[in-house]
Design a protein around this motif. Structure first.
Motif, short mmCIF file in Angstrom:
data_model
loop_
_atom_site.label_atom_id
_atom_site.label_comp_id
_atom_site.label_asym_id
_atom_site.label_seq_id
_atom_site.Cartn_x
_atom_site.Cartn_y
_atom_site.Cartn_z
N LYS A 1 0.84 -1.13 0.01
CA LYS A 1 -0.05 -0.05 0.05
C LYS A 1 0.59 1.36 -0.16
O LYS A 1 2.01 1.35 0.67
CB LYS A 1 -1.02 0.18 1.23
CG LYS A 1 -2.13 -1.03 1.14
CD LYS A 1 -3.04 -0.65 2.42
CE LYS A 1 -4.05 -1.74 2.29
NZ LYS A 1 -5.23 -1.46 3.28
N THR A 2 0.47 2.28 -0.86
CA THR A 2 1.18 3.39 -0.92
C THR A 2 0.32 4.79 -0.68
O THR A 2 -0.87 4.65 -1.10
CB THR A 2 1.83 3.32 -2.21
OG1 THR A 2 0.88 3.29 -3.26
CG2 THR A 2 3.02 2.56 -2.40
N ALA A 3 0.95 5.89 -0.06
CA ALA A 3 0.31 7.04 0.17
C ALA A 3 1.18 8.26 -0.08
O ALA A 3 2.42 8.15 0.12
CB ALA A 3 -0.08 7.10 1.42
N LEU B 1 1.83 6.33 8.87
CA LEU B 1 1.59 5.42 7.76
C LEU B 1 2.77 4.37 7.75
O LEU B 1 2.40 3.09 7.31
CB LEU B 1 1.57 6.28 6.50
CG LEU B 1 0.14 7.21 6.36
CD1 LEU B 1 0.49 8.48 5.30
CD2 LEU B 1 -0.97 6.23 6.03
N VAL C 1 2.78 1.46 5.25
CA VAL C 1 2.18 1.93 3.92
C VAL C 1 3.55 2.73 3.49
O VAL C 1 4.14 3.41 4.23
CB VAL C 1 1.16 2.93 4.33
CG1 VAL C 1 0.62 3.81 2.97
CG2 VAL C 1 0.01 2.07 4.82
N ALA D 1 1.06 6.13 -5.89
CA ALA D 1 0.14 6.24 -4.77
C ALA D 1 -1.05 5.50 -4.78
O ALA D 1 -1.94 5.69 -5.93
CB ALA D 1 0.03 7.46 -4.17
N ASP D 2 -1.68 4.91 -3.94
CA ASP D 2 -3.15 4.53 -3.60
C ASP D 2 -3.97 5.89 -3.39
O ASP D 2 -5.15 5.73 -3.64
CB ASP D 2 -3.25 3.41 -2.77
CG ASP D 2 -2.52 2.02 -3.22
OD1 ASP D 2 -2.54 1.63 -4.37
OD2 ASP D 2 -1.87 1.66 -2.42
N VAL D 3 -3.37 6.53 -2.59
CA VAL D 3 -4.10 7.68 -2.21
C VAL D 3 -3.16 8.76 -1.93
O VAL D 3 -2.02 8.73 -1.63
CB VAL D 3 -4.82 7.48 -0.56
CG1 VAL D 3 -3.66 7.11 0.41
CG2 VAL D 3 -5.49 8.57 -0.02
N ILE E 1 -2.41 12.77 -0.20
CA ILE E 1 -2.93 13.50 1.06
C ILE E 1 -1.98 14.70 0.58
O ILE E 1 -0.76 14.93 0.73
CB ILE E 1 -2.20 12.75 2.35
CG1 ILE E 1 -2.81 11.51 2.47
CG2 ILE E 1 -2.67 13.75 3.56
CD1 ILE E 1 -2.34 10.65 3.45
N LYS F 1 -7.56 8.02 -8.18
CA LYS F 1 -7.18 7.90 -6.93
C LYS F 1 -7.73 8.63 -5.94
O LYS F 1 -8.62 9.80 -6.11
CB LYS F 1 -5.86 8.37 -6.73
CG LYS F 1 -4.81 7.68 -7.81
CD LYS F 1 -4.55 6.14 -7.50
CE LYS F 1 -3.69 5.47 -8.67
NZ LYS F 1 -2.33 5.73 -8.62
N LEU G 1 -8.74 4.68 6.14
CA LEU G 1 -7.82 3.97 5.14
C LEU G 1 -7.70 2.47 5.86
O LEU G 1 -6.91 1.64 5.32
CB LEU G 1 -6.44 4.66 4.95
CG LEU G 1 -6.43 5.72 4.59
CD1 LEU G 1 -4.91 6.31 4.51
CD2 LEU G 1 -6.97 5.83 3.03
#
Length: 355
Positions: free
Chosen positions: A102-104, A127, A132, A212-214, A216, A238, A276
């Motif tokens: 998972k990536t942010a 994270l 993450v 990235a998955d999300v 911020i 995304k 998340l």
């Protein structure tokens, strides 16, 4: 490595021929048979082939510790494979992200406030400590603090540069530049030795969001490179979250606008982690369970149905009608009851959020 051939044409050539090696061996006549390849493109390929010293370039890679991965390799990040204008190759120092991790992305203003710095550090640490990977651009300000937070959390972090990976930019980030490959990698679509120029940084933002998955956003002015990253993220499907700020603070204008347009609201690190589905830290899950029991005991069934629609995101009347399928008059009554009990608030006409 042909400067006059863009990513889309590179991909088209490789797809047509089956490999980069096959492209390298084409004649001018064969190149012109490829759909979309014009006379000037074929000439650029042939000129580059005649001038390129493969052995010399290989020596540079060995000397600088730079590695390369291409679309033809299994290790190429899957999250970038489907980008319409994604690169054929990535250059990197360190190790590539795990394909299923998972990536942010944490992005924001270069000239950030102490508030923004604390948010980026805490988010990066929280994270990373939950597995993450944190993605950013190693720019001064929010980007760098996001990376440092991930390092502090003992997790993985990846910096996408707008120059060659053998060049530390900004120069003041030397310590971070040397630390990131220990915890992940510095990556770039640009050849080693490529100096930073203004036009390359907006382009690299699509790779930050792509990995990235999300995304911020923590502090961004009304016109900001971070908002370019958010735009790319929207195009790529995304999720976007933003940290709210004072309405009279120029540093928060971009974030507040994202929230107005429907981005998720970062009200606290723990709330975001739960949103998340990353509530794994000891105590957080238990607290959430206690809070859930408290809510269930305090609300009637219909009230609970409406209240459960609220996460970090605010909701408007139209959203709630679609989500609950409750008639408008009945829904309006339930919203009044939830406001009276102090569970939600109407911060703008027909727009509601948790208190």
């Amino acid at each position: 490595c042909i400067p006059k051939i863009g990513n889309k044409k590179q991909k088209k050539l490789v797809e047509y021929c089956g490999s980069a090696k096959a492209v390298y061996e084409l004649s001018k006549r064969q190149l012109l048979e490829v759909d979309g390849i014009q006379e000037r493109d074929a000439q650029a390929v042939l000129e580059s082939k005649g001038q390129w010293d493969l052995e010399k370039e290989a020596e540079i890679f060995i000397r600088t510790g730079v590695s390369m991965v291409t679309l033809e390799d299994r290790e190429f990040p899957k999250k970038l494979k489907d980008l319409p204008d994604g690169p054929y190759a990535l250059f990197y120092k360190g190790r590539l992200p795990r394909q299923k991790s998972k990536t942010a992305a944490i992005v924001g203003a270069r000239r950030c406030s102490s508030y923004g710095r604390a948010v980026a550090l805490n988010l990066g640490e929280a994270l990373a400590s939950r597995g993450v990977s944190v993605i950013s651009g190693m720019a001064a300000g929010i980007d760098s603090f996001g990376h440092w937070g991930a390092i502090r959390g003992g997790g993985n972090t990846y910096a996408v540069l707008g120059c060659g990976v053998d060049i530390c930019y900004p120069k003041g980030a030397r310590e971070l530049y040397e630390r990131i490959p220990i915890f992940g990698a510095v990556l770039s679509e640009y050849l080693p030795g490529t100096i930073p120029t203004p036009g390359q940084f907006p382009a690299r933002n699509r790779l930050i969001s792509g990995l990235a998955d999300v995304v911020i956003v923590v502090e961004a002015k009304q016109r900001s490179g971070s908002l370019i990253t958010a735009d790319f993220a929207l195009e790529q499907g995304k999720e976007i979250y933003a940290a709210p700020g004072r309405i009279d603070d120029a540093l928060s204008a971009g974030c507040n606008e994202l929230i107005r347009q429907g981005a998720g609201i970062v009200t606290s690190v723990d709330d975001l982690l739960c949103e998340l589905e990353l509530c794994t830290k000891i105590g957080i899950a238990d607290e959430e369970e206690k809070e859930r029991e408290k809510i269930e005991n305090a609300l009637e069934k219909e009230e609970l149905m409406v209240y459960s629609c609220f996460g970090l995101c605010a909701r408007n009347m139209e959203d709630l009608l679609q989500m609950t399928k409750i008639p408008a008059s009945e829904l309006a009554d339930l919203l009044v009851r939830l406001q009276t009990k102090g569970w939600i608030e109407e911060f703008y006409k027909n727009h509601y959020r948790k208190k």
